[in-house]
Structure formats: structure tokens, C-alpha cells
Design a protein around this motif. Structure first.
Motif, PDB file in Angstrom:
ATOM      1  N   LEU A  95       0.846  -1.203   0.000  1.00  0.00           N
ATOM      2  CA  LEU A  95       0.000   0.000   0.000  1.00  0.00           C
ATOM      3  C   LEU A  95       0.874   1.243   0.000  1.00  0.00           C
ATOM      4  N   GLU A  96       0.329   2.323  -0.487  1.00  0.00           N
ATOM      5  CA  GLU A  96       1.048   3.608  -0.475  1.00  0.00           C
ATOM      6  C   GLU A  96       0.378   4.555   0.510  1.00  0.00           C
ATOM      7  N   ASP A  97       1.111   5.604   0.867  1.00  0.00           N
ATOM      8  CA  ASP A  97       0.542   6.582   1.806  1.00  0.00           C
ATOM      9  C   ASP A  97      -0.771   7.128   1.246  1.00  0.00           C
ATOM     10  N   GLY A  98      -1.766   7.203   2.115  1.00  0.00           N
ATOM     11  CA  GLY A  98      -3.069   7.713   1.692  1.00  0.00           C
ATOM     12  C   GLY A  98      -4.022   6.613   1.243  1.00  0.00           C
ATOM     13  N   ASP A  99      -3.523   5.373   1.104  1.00  0.00           N
ATOM     14  CA  ASP A  99      -4.393   4.282   0.640  1.00  0.00           C
ATOM     15  C   ASP A  99      -5.298   3.766   1.765  1.00  0.00           C
ATOM     16  N   VAL A 100      -6.476   3.334   1.335  1.00  0.00           N
ATOM     17  CA  VAL A 100      -7.389   2.618   2.236  1.00  0.00           C
ATOM     18  C   VAL A 100      -7.691   1.282   1.563  1.00  0.00           C
ATOM     19  N   ALA A 101      -7.593   0.188   2.316  1.00  0.00           N
ATOM     20  CA  ALA A 101      -7.846  -1.133   1.736  1.00  0.00           C
ATOM     21  C   ALA A 101      -9.053  -1.757   2.419  1.00  0.00           C
ATOM     22  N   ASP A 102      -9.813  -2.491   1.627  1.00  0.00           N
ATOM     23  CA  ASP A 102     -11.024  -3.138   2.124  1.00  0.00           C
ATOM     24  C   ASP A 102     -10.875  -4.631   1.830  1.00  0.00           C
ATOM     25  N   LEU A 103     -10.770  -5.456   2.885  1.00  0.00           N
ATOM     26  CA  LEU A 103     -10.513  -6.887   2.722  1.00  0.00           C
ATOM     27  C   LEU A 103     -11.776  -7.648   3.101  1.00  0.00           C
ATOM     28  N   SER A 104     -12.310  -8.462   2.183  1.00  0.00           N
ATOM     29  CA  SER A 104     -13.553  -9.156   2.509  1.00  0.00           C
ATOM     30  C   SER A 104     -13.341 -10.653   2.674  1.00  0.00           C
ATOM     31  N   ALA A 105     -14.370 -11.320   3.195  1.00  0.00           N
ATOM     32  CA  ALA A 105     -14.238 -12.703   3.655  1.00  0.00           C
ATOM     33  C   ALA A 105     -13.832 -13.681   2.554  1.00  0.00           C
ATOM     34  N   ASP A 106     -14.155 -13.381   1.306  1.00  0.00           N
ATOM     35  CA  ASP A 106     -13.783 -14.301   0.224  1.00  0.00           C
ATOM     36  C   ASP A 106     -12.364 -14.046  -0.286  1.00  0.00           C
ATOM     37  N   GLY A 107     -11.650 -13.150   0.370  1.00  0.00           N
ATOM     38  CA  GLY A 107     -10.270 -12.874  -0.019  1.00  0.00           C
ATOM     39  C   GLY A 107     -10.137 -11.711  -0.998  1.00  0.00           C
ATOM     40  N   ASP A 108     -11.255 -11.114  -1.394  1.00  0.00           N
ATOM     41  CA  ASP A 108     -11.180  -9.956  -2.300  1.00  0.00           C
ATOM     42  C   ASP A 108     -10.606  -8.752  -1.563  1.00  0.00           C
ATOM     43  N   VAL A 109      -9.765  -8.020  -2.274  1.00  0.00           N
ATOM     44  CA  VAL A 109      -9.187  -6.819  -1.667  1.00  0.00           C
ATOM     45  C   VAL A 109      -9.383  -5.665  -2.632  1.00  0.00           C
ATOM     46  N   GLU A 110      -9.954  -4.578  -2.150  1.00  0.00           N
ATOM     47  CA  GLU A 110     -10.044  -3.362  -2.962  1.00  0.00           C
ATOM     48  C   GLU A 110      -9.199  -2.291  -2.310  1.00  0.00           C
ATOM     49  N   VAL A 111      -8.491  -1.524  -3.137  1.00  0.00           N
ATOM     50  CA  VAL A 111      -7.650  -0.441  -2.591  1.00  0.00           C
ATOM     51  C   VAL A 111      -8.142   0.875  -3.171  1.00  0.00           C
ATOM     52  N   PHE A 112      -8.209   1.867  -2.318  1.00  0.00           N
ATOM     53  CA  PHE A 112      -8.688   3.195  -2.729  1.00  0.00           C
ATOM     54  C   PHE A 112      -7.608   4.213  -2.365  1.00  0.00           C
ATOM     55  N   ALA A 113      -7.331   5.104  -3.299  1.00  0.00           N
ATOM     56  CA  ALA A 113      -6.270   6.088  -3.037  1.00  0.00           C
ATOM     57  C   ALA A 113      -6.883   7.399  -2.581  1.00  0.00           C
ATOM     58  N   ALA A 114      -6.085   8.143  -1.794  1.00  0.00           N
ATOM     59  CA  ALA A 114      -6.555   9.442  -1.354  1.00  0.00           C
ATOM     60  C   ALA A 114      -6.772  10.316  -2.585  1.00  0.00           C
TER      61      ALA A 114
END
Ligand code: F6R
Length: 609
Positions: free
Chosen positions: A205-224
Motif C-alpha cells: 500500500l502507499e501513503d493515503g491508501d485505504v484497503a477493504d478486505l472481505s471474507a472471500d479474499g477480495d481486496v479493494e484499494v482506494f487512493a486518497a
């Protein structure tokens, strides 16, 4: 400082999170804690001051989502109450945090309706999340975290769970965070070592990132963005090349001794494929704009602790081999400096972790001044690699022991290759001279191996002289950074008073401290003006001090109490002598039963200024 780990998937989370905490304990061991999302709702939180082994892991086989924390205290003493995770007033939200929230007092004052149970800066986060969640305009946990991080000043890596779902949200700014991609599972941690036994597919991850990890292993990353966290981004997936067992003890009692013994193979990896002895050339994958090296006026090295001493060693090599003035600054004291030309200055950050806040601060000051910057680091994906123009990796493999050992050797080797590369490109270093340095470099792993094979000698010296009242380490020229490093190693793991000096300085003051109970350890090798150093050692011996010398194979000093031989590798002999000093520190500390891999008050990665 502080290690955080999160897991969400289809297996019981508690043992996975606990294992992650054990793997991360080098980042802090003041307290440990776990929060699990119960099957059917609710949170189970367990936390305890002291090492991870003090923690009783909750028996929750059905909980498949959890976060954990191992602490290096900044705000609030290492008590149970101050251990992470921290929760909100309703025990619905749990948070682990690495970093410092500088405006926590102001935020706490705003939250006067909330009940706080710790002295930590972190605890404002769950209460701010609780307040955000109460607002109907905030749809979910990620939106709440995005709102909260907008309010935080300072540095953070945070992981959050709430009682309602198997889901982790995480964010970073100024502290490291890496995602691990498993099969139907996702991990998030301060460092890949936390989950390397389960996956090697990672996203940094980079500074400002927010990550959302769900039960099926999916990961979404959102940048500032303008609205923080609103933009989905693809940060890519990388494969960690080294194996999980590289980070395990492999039969050694301590990581530190294992890592000391790994130096020959670490150095081989550092050098491998990078040197062409016949042509006297080096390829480090570091490039410079056309004309930059020809006009180069100064190399400024910025680093802390052991890395600073590696920088001191290298400064001399940059001057000798690259023909450029080189200075070394303690990163926390660094300022670009008046009267310098930024376009003619190269600033080199030396940092094993790539996360040291003081070193990052120095690099930011160098960047702001407009200088070109290079990082010399061990850690792929670390923050420093994103802040500099170019990176040379030292490739030493994972170093877990808090005391740096193999990375010092690999840093010096990498910096010496950089010095040769720059010297050759500037035309300051003849091919024959480059060949001779590179031959010595190629001989370095074998020379270190010879020292390791003679460990019994230094073990005996440690047992005979290890109960000294204080220890003085001396050297000249390239022996000075090694004397400083030898003293640092001994003091940090044995808690004995040790100081390193330029040998010539002994008579200007420190000699007053010398007695029969203060052993003197000296670097008496090539590159270290051995015979002059020996004169200073003799002055100390005249005052009764026992003397232990690391001595070039070609030399002999009959008057030394202990002579530790150093094979002939020219400029690198002081670096080989350092291996004797590492072993001396190790055996003194071990004889005294010290917790060698986890010295009191210290942590491996120092992410606070
Ligand atoms: C001492 C030691 C520290 C580090 C220093 C810088 O054994 O390990 O002095 O060298 O904290 O750390 P890095 O190299 O990660 O920037």
C-alpha cells in the motif's frame, strides 16, 4: 515500531493472527493483543502486557476474521490497558495502530462524551469511528475510516474490524502496510514476514491508501483523492522471492547468531550478477541523468545507528574510489546545508528497513532542496523506495534480530559497488584499480566464513573478558566506523557500557577511564592504519587494560592479550574484523542471559522521529 496483522478468510483466525504476531515480535514486545469477529456477531478481545507468549489466545474456532498487534510503547506505559486492540464505548469496533497520532489530545477533548480506558494516542480512532458510524450519511466501515483518517495528524497504519461482518479495513500514511493474497483469504500486516508462511503474493500500500478486505479474499484499494479514499486503484501484485524459512531460526538459539552466520551467503547475494571483474565494472541498476556524475560535487549520506556507521565506512570509499567529497549525517540532524548546489549533490539514504522515520525525514528535506536521491535498503516496497529517484537493494534477506548484523556487511558491500560504479563513470577510477577492489569484494564472503569458523576463539575471549566494567573499541580510518559499530552492538544487546573512538582520541580524554577492568578492542587491519592504532592500544595496556585485537593475517602483535585473525581482503578487512566484534557482543550477552533478539527498550523498525 509496533507490528500489526489482520486475517480474513475461511479458517480460524486466532492461530493465524497469533502466528503473525510471533513473526512480527521484532517490531515491539511491550504488549500483544488480538480482536476476533465472532461467528454470529460481537467481538472477542484479548490483550496483555509483555511478550506475545504472555497472551492467552481466545478459543474461537468459528471466528474467521481477526486483527492483532504487538506494541513498542510511545504514548502510555506498557500496561494491559494500553495494549492494542482498542475499542469504542460499545465494544463494536476494534482498532490496531502503528505510528503516532500527533493531534490525539485535541481529538480526545472533542470526544468528551466517550469513555476512554487507556493513555494511548490510538484510542481516539475507535471513538472517532464510533461517532462517524452514528452518522447516517456514512454508509459503512470504509467510509467511516476515510472520514476518520482525514482528521488524523501524524503517522499511522491502522486495521479496523467491527462486530457486524467478516471484513477488515485498513489505511496507511507514514507507516508500512502490506496486503497478502491467499486462496479465499486476505492478510494485512506491517511486514510480509507476518504471513509469509501462507502467501508470497503481496500488494504494497502507499501513503493515503485505504484497503477493504472481505471474507472471500477480495481486496479493494482506494487512493486518497480530493474526497479521501474515493478513487479505486490497482497497486499491482508482487511475488516475494525469499522463502518463509529464511525468516526462521534454522536451529540457532537466536536470530542474531543465525544472521551473523548468514553473512557469507548474504554477501554473495549482494554481489551476485553485479560485478564484472574483467572490465572493472559494476551494474547496480542505479542510473543518473546525462552529465550528472561528471559535475557531481558532493555525496551526502544520511542514516541512523548501524546504517550510519555503514555510511561512514562508505564515505571514505566514495572519496577514494569515486573522487567525490562525501559527508555522513545522522539523519535526524540532517539539513541540506547552505552553499551547496542541489543539482551537483547526491544524497544517499542508507536504511535496512526503509521505514526509519528520521531517515525518511532527511530524504524529504533533500528532495525539497532539489537534490538527486538514492536509497540503499534491504526492503522491497518500503517507503524509502518510493521517495527517492533510485534504489539499490542490498539483498541480505530478512533480518529479524533487532541488532543489525548481516545488513551492515551487505550495506557496505553495496555502497562500495556504488562507489566503484560512480568512480568508473566519472573516469576517476582506473579499470585496474576497480578490478583490485572488486577482487577483494569477491573474496569477502570467504574471508567472513574463515572468521565464523574460528568462533571458538572469540567465544573464549568473551568468557574471559566479558565481565569488564566498560569496553572501549578503537580503530583508525576504516577502523573507526567498525569501532563505533562494535561498541553499539555490545551495548545494545549486553547492556554493558561500551564506547567506540578514533584510536588517536583516546589520549585526548577517554584514557582517564581506562583501568584493568576496561578491555580495549581494536581494529588492527589493512585500511585501518594498524601500527598507529597499536601505539594507542599499547598506551591503554600501560594503564592496565587488557587488549583484544582483530589483526591482519600478515601481522602479529605479541603484546595483545587476544589476537583474532582477519584474512587478507584489502579495503574490506575492517568489515571482516566487525564479524569478530559481532560475535564478541553476542557471546558476552549470551553468557549474561540477555534477551538477545529483543533487547529492552528497542525495536527493529523505528518509525517515530
Ligand atoms: C542497531 C540497529 C539500529 C538501526 C537503526 C537504523 O543494531 O539496528 O541502530 O541501524 O535504527 O535502522 P534502518 O537501517 O532500518 O534505517
Amino acid at each position: 515500531m509496533c507490528g500489526i496483522i489482520g486475517y480474513v478468510g475461511d479458517e480460524a483466525a486466532a492461530p493465524i493472527v497469533y502466528q503473525g504476531l510471533e513473526n512480527l515480535e521484532y517490531r515491539g514486545y511491550d504488549s500483544a493483543g488480538i480482536a476476533l469477529v465472532n461467528d454470529g456477531g460481537g467481538l472477542t478481545v484479548a490483550k496483555r502486557s509483555g511478550e506475545v507468549s504472555n497472551l492467552t489466545v481466545p478459543d474461537a474456532p468459528d471466528a474467521t476474521c481477526g486483527i492483532g498487534h504487538t506494541r513498542w510503547s510511545t504514548h502510555g506505559p506498557p500496561t494491559d490497558a494500553n495494549a492494542h486492540p482498542h475499542t469504542d464505548c460499545t465494544d463494536s469496533i476494534a482498532v490496531v495502530h502503528n505510528g503516532i497520532i500527533e493531534n490525539h489530545e485535541e481529538l480526545r477533548a472533542e470526544l468528551d462524551a466517550h469513555e476512554f480506558t487507556s493513555d494511548t494516542d490510538t484510542e481516539v480512532v475507535p471513538h472517532l469511528l464510533e461517532a462517524a458510524r452514528a452518522d447516517e450519511a456514512v454508509p459503512d466501515l470504509r467510509a467511516a475510516l476515510e472520514r476518520v483518517i482525514d482528521r488524523l495528524e501524524g503517522s499511522y497504519a491502522v486495521c479496523v474490524v467491527d462486530r457486524e461482518a467478516d471484513r477488515i479495513v485498513a489505511a496507511r500514511d507514514g507507516s508500512p502496510l502490506v496486503i497478502g493474497h491467499g486462496e479465499d483469504a486476505a492478510f494485512v500486516a506491517s511486514d510480509v514476514t507476518a504471513f509469509l508462511d501462507r502467501t508470497r503474493e503481496v500488494t504494497y500500500l502507499e501513503d493515503g491508501d485505504v484497503a477493504d478486505l472481505s471474507a472471500d479474499g477480495d481486496v479493494e484499494v482506494f487512493a486518497a483523492g480530493d474526497a479521501a479514499g474515493s478513487e479505486p486503484v490497482d497497486r499491482g501484485v508482487e511475488t516475494v522471492e525469499w522463502e518463509a524459512d529464511a525468516a526462521e531460526k534454522a536451529g540457532y538459539e537466536h536470530y542474531m547468531r543465525k544472521e551473523i552466520h548468514e553473512q557469507p551467503s548474504a554477501l554473495r547475494q549482494t554481489i551476485s550478477g553485479r560485478i564484472d571483474i574483467d572490465r572493472g565494472r559494476v551494474d547496480l541498476d542505479v542510473s543518473f541523468p546525462p552529465g550528472f556524475l561528471a559535475d557531481l560535487e558532493e555525496i551526502q549520506i544520511v542514516a541512523c545507528g548501524t546504517s550510519n556507521y555503514a555510511g561512514r565506512y562508505a564515505a571514505r570509499l566514495f572519496e577514494d574510489l569515486a573522487g567525490v567529497r562525501a559527508t555522513v549525517e545522522i539523519a535526524s540532524e540532517y539539513d541540506f546545508g547552505a552553499g551547496r548546489s542541489p543539482d551537483r549533490t547526491l544524497v544517499v539514504a542508507v536504511t535496512q528497513s526503509g521505514e526509519t522515520a528520521d531517515t525518511l525525514g532527511a530524504i524529504r528535506r533533500a528532495n525539497a532542496a532539489g537534490a538527486r536521491t538514492v536509497a540503499v535498503t534491504n526492503t522491497l516496497g518500503s517507503t524509502v523506495t518510493r521517495e527517492v529517484d533510485d534504489t539499490a537493494f542490498i539483498r541480505a534477506g530478512p533480518e529479524i534480530g533487532v541488532a543489525a548484523t548481516k545488513t551492515f556487511a551487505s550495506q557496505v558491500a553495496t555502497l562500495s559497488m556504488l562507489a566503484v560504479a560512480i568512480g568508473r563513470e566519472r573516469g576517476a577510477l582506473a579499470a585496474a584499480d576497480a578490478r583490485s577492489v572488486l577482487e577483494d569484494l569477491r573474496g569477502l564472503p570467504g574471508a567472513v566464513q574463515q572468521v565464523l569458523d574460528a568462533e571458538d576463539r572469540v567465544r573464549a575471549a568473551a568468557s574471559e573478558y566479558g565481565d569488564g566494567e566498560a569496553f572501549f573499541f578503537v580503530g583508525r580510518d576504516l577502523g573507526v566506523p567498525v569501532a563505533l559499530e562494535g561498541a553499539l552492538k555490545l551495548k545494545e544487546i549486553s547492556y554493558d557500557h561500551a564506547e567506540g573512538f578514533a584510536a588517536g582520541e583516546l589520549k585526548h580524554g577517554p584514557l582517564a577511564l581506562v583501568t584493568a577492568d576496561t578491555p580495549v578492542l581494536a581494529v588492527l587491519t589493512a585500511g585501518g592504519r594498524a601500527s598507529e592504532t597499536m601505539n594507542n592500544v599499547t598506551e591503554a595496556q600501560t594503564r592496565g587494560a587488557p587488549a583484544i585485537g582483530c589483526v591482519s593475517a600478515a601481522d602479529e602483535y605479541d603484546t595483545l592479550d587476544v589476537s583474532l585473525p582477519v584474512p587478507d581482503v584489502g579495503t574490506f578487512e575492517p568489515l571482516v574484523a566487525n564479524v569478530h566484534l559481532q560475535l564478541f557482543a553476542y557471546h558476552v550477552a549470551n553468557d549474561n542471559g540477555r534477551p538477545i533478539d529483543k533487547p529492552r527498550n528497542l525495536a527493529k523498525s523505528v518509525t517515530v522521529e
